[in-house]
Scaffold this active site. Structure first.
Site, PDB file in Angstrom:
ATOM      1  N   SER A 160     -49.319 -24.405  12.476  1.00  0.00           N
ATOM      2  CA  SER A 160     -48.691 -23.281  13.110  1.00  0.00           C
ATOM      3  C   SER A 160     -48.464 -23.388  14.525  1.00  0.00           C
ATOM      4  CB  SER A 160     -49.511 -21.892  13.102  1.00  0.00           C
ATOM      5  OG  SER A 160     -50.930 -21.818  13.837  1.00  0.00           O
ATOM      6  N   TYR A 186     -59.545 -22.269  17.166  1.00  0.00           N
ATOM      7  CA  TYR A 186     -58.401 -22.114  16.045  1.00  0.00           C
ATOM      8  C   TYR A 186     -57.296 -23.147  16.623  1.00  0.00           C
ATOM      9  CZ  TYR A 186     -54.345 -20.435  13.431  1.00  0.00           C
ATOM     10  OH  TYR A 186     -53.463 -20.259  12.450  1.00  0.00           O
TER      11      TYR A 186
END
Length: 197
Positions: A160, A186
């Protein structure tokens, strides 16, 4: 942008648009984390294109519900469920040992995001890095022979724009020397996934 990297698709493209006109009859695919979101939509598109699809999931009961729905909606009976938890190396090893025959498509989709507190996973590594990256890396290695046997196999790792939040901090992958940052952890896992792809 180089012509080599041009595509008619972008972030607004649907799975159906991408797979339109593609015949995957006789091809076998594995999708991790295929009980919700992108995983289910990808499984649906592959099944509609004629692929034999294995939903590799932590909760086989939830996977069976998704598989039944996909079989009914796509008319493709070749949708299977297998237990796989990419956060557990024992589970990855068992899945790979049980796989037989060629594998044409491996979709590394499962993942976790923004754990509020530092947790440790595979080998004591930070949990998001361990789950999102290390588990899929181990899966790809474990299925290498099946991917090779397929001849021209493809591996897709879902990342992402989260990779923009952090590089891979090789000097402190696991937040042993710096304060834990959920978004940074993340982002680091997503950057590692981009590098894996």
């Amino acid at each position: 942008m180089s012509e080599l990297f041009r595509s008619p698709f972008d972030r607004h493209s649907t799975a159906s648009q991408v797979i339109e006109g593609v015949d995957l009859s006789g091809k076998r695919a594995v999708i991790t984390g295929a009980t919700s979101g992108i995983g289910v939509e990808t499984a649906r598109a592959l099944a509609l294109a004629g692929a034999e699809v294995t939903l590799a999931v932590r909760r086989p009961d939830a996977g069976e519900q998704v598989a039944a729905d996909l079989r009914a909606k796509t008319g493709n009976p070749a949708i299977h469920v297998a237990r796989l938890d990419v956060a557990d190396l024992g589970s990855v090893t068992a899945f790979c040992a049980a796989w037989a025959g060629p594998l044409h498509i491996l979709l590394n989709n499962a993942g976790i995001m923004m754990l509020p507190e530092l947790e440790r996973g595979i080998g004591g590594h930070e949990q998001q890095f361990a789950t999102n990256y290390l588990g899929h890396f181990a899966l790809a290695l474990g299925l290498h022979r099946a991917l090779t046997e397929a001849g021209g196999a493809r591996m897709v790792t879902v990342a992402s724009s989260g990779h923009l939040f952090s590089p891979v901090v090789f000097d402190d992958l696991d937040y042993r020397f710096r304060p834990y940052d959920a978004l940074g952890a993340y982002g680091q896992s997503k950057t590692a996934e981009v590098l894996l792809a």
